[in-house]
Design an enzyme around this catalytic site. Structure first.
Site, PDB file in Angstrom:
ATOM      1  N   LYS A 190     -48.508  10.803   8.897  1.00 30.82           N
ATOM      2  CA  LYS A 190     -48.526   9.848   8.155  1.00 30.82           C
ATOM      3  C   LYS A 190     -50.061   9.546   7.377  1.00 30.82           C
ATOM      4  CE  LYS A 190     -47.017   5.352   8.404  1.00 30.82           C
ATOM      5  NZ  LYS A 190     -45.897   5.132   7.106  1.00 30.82           N
TER       6      LYS A 190
HETATM    7  N1  PMP Z   1     -40.874   8.080   5.080  1.00 31.29           N
HETATM    8  C1  PMP Z   1     -42.094   7.424   4.404  1.00 31.29           C
HETATM    9  C2  PMP Z   1     -42.808   8.282   3.609  1.00 31.29           C
HETATM   10  C3  PMP Z   1     -42.600   6.287   5.206  1.00 31.29           C
HETATM   11  O1  PMP Z   1     -43.944   6.107   4.883  1.00 31.29           O
HETATM   12  C4  PMP Z   1     -41.914   5.525   6.004  1.00 31.29           C
HETATM   13  C5  PMP Z   1     -42.503   4.219   6.829  1.00 31.29           C
HETATM   14  N2  PMP Z   1     -43.178   4.745   7.711  1.00 31.29           N
HETATM   15  C6  PMP Z   1     -40.709   6.140   6.718  1.00 31.29           C
HETATM   16  C7  PMP Z   1     -40.363   7.243   5.985  1.00 31.29           C
HETATM   17  C8  PMP Z   1     -40.004   5.445   7.705  1.00 31.29           C
HETATM   18  O2  PMP Z   1     -40.592   5.550   8.901  1.00 31.29           O
HETATM   19  P1  PMP Z   1     -40.254   4.525  10.015  1.00 31.29           P
HETATM   20  O3  PMP Z   1     -39.090   4.165  10.358  1.00 31.29           O
HETATM   21  O4  PMP Z   1     -41.076   5.248  11.232  1.00 31.29           O
HETATM   22  O5  PMP Z   1     -41.190   3.347   9.557  1.00 31.29           O
END
Ligand code: PMP
Length: 307
Positions: free
Chosen positions: A159
């Site tokens: 991230k």
């Molecule tokens: N893909 C991206 C690019 C994201 O920013 C997120 C949000 N965190 C997700 C998928 C979903 O991930 P999560 O379920 O861990 O929030």
């Protein structure tokens, strides 16, 4: 009497009023996006008079891994990070649905865009948050003209803040085209995910989601949905999805911390299924919302109470 919740943040090792949590304009992360972040939800349940944080340790594991991939110096343990977060939310006094944003950023004033051997800081802010995108109404979406960042360009499973310029381009394009959300293809032309959420389709009774090799972020909600669906007896398949398959899917939905479980009504002006929330999506959405509010005994271990 003090007014709750208090607007506090964690900054430079302590809890401070948010308006005092400021950085200098020379901060390297501000120039180059040299930072990694997390997004964690806390859900308020009135019956318990408590806020339950969803999979906090998994979120901090991913944050730690993201920092490692980028060589950002970050040595806090997952236990310490959890404790810092709980203390902050408690001190703010939240009794509502919240979103927690922890991040590690290059706080050095180094002029060049680099990652290693630089001073970093860890900070957290908290917001009230209900729906981020509508979970009741079906979403109008389009395939983005922007491709999802490839893992050899910016590690897609991290991230990384700088990588979110890619998401911002796709999201703005979608909104300015009258849609709610974008769907990225990866550099090979297969479906990747939304701008900030993973993607699932239902075809002929199978629940299919795009693989990590399609340059997706490994979503914690995605992982939860896969586990949940398997437990309910669904056939869950992780494989590449073609763009044209999306148009003829029985159901399409997004998963994510922000998005939760949000169903898609339209992709590129094609109606998905019957243009209503499908039975598989509805089942998973209902269970998901029960789990996060601590109404499912079996999944209590995914929650950390604040108070
Ligand atoms: N893909 C991206 C690019 C994201 O920013 C997120 C949000 N965190 C997700 C998928 C979903 O991930 P999560 O379920 O861990 O929030």
């Amino acid at each position: 009497m003090s007014k709750l919740p208090k607007d506090l943040s964690y900054f430079r090792g302590k809890i401070v009023p948010s308006n005092e949590a400021n950085v200098n304009i020379q901060t390297n992360a501000l120039q180059y996006g040299t930072a990694v972040f997390g997004g964690i939800r806390g859900y308020y349940n009135k019956d318990f008079e408590n806020v339950f944080i969803f999979r906090i340790k998994d979120h901090y594991k991913r944050l730690t891994n993201s920092a490692k991939m980028l060589q950002l110096s970050f040595d806090k343990s997952i236990e310490d990070l959890t404790e810092i977060t709980l203390n902050l939310v408690k001190e703010c006094g939240y009794l509502e649905n919240i979103y927690i944003r922890p991040f590690v950023y290059v706080s050095s004033y180094e002029l060049s865009p680099k990652l290693h051997d630089l001073e970093t800081d860890f900070a957290i802010y908290v917001l009230k948050l209900n729906d981020y995108i509508d979970t009741k109404r079906g979403l109008l979406t389009k395939i983005s003209s922007w491709r999802r960042i490839d893992d050899n360009i910016i590690p897609a499973i991290s991230k990384a803040s700088g990588g979110y310029l890619n998401s911002a381009l796709a999201k703005s394009e979608a909104l300015q085209s009258g849609c709610d959300e974008a769907i990225f293809l990866d550099s090979r032309g297969f479906v990747a995910e939304g701008s900030a959420e993973n993607l699932f389709i239902v075809r002929d009774g199978n629940l299919i989601t795009t693989p990590v090799s399609a340059s997706i972020l490994e979503g914690i909600t995605r992982r939860s949905i896969i586990e949940l669906a398997k437990g309910l007896g669904f056939n869950v398949i992780e494989r590449d999805i073609l763009r044209s398959e999306l148009y003829v899917s029985d159901e399409v939905f997004f998963s994510g911390t922000g998005a939760q479980v949000a169903w898609v009504k339209e992709i590129d002006h094609r109606t998905i299924g019957k243009g209503q929330i499908g039975p598989v999506t509805k089942t998973l959405q209902d269970i998901f919302f029960n789990i996060v509010k601590n109404k499912e005994e079996k999944f209590k271990h995914w929650l950390t109470p604040v108070y």
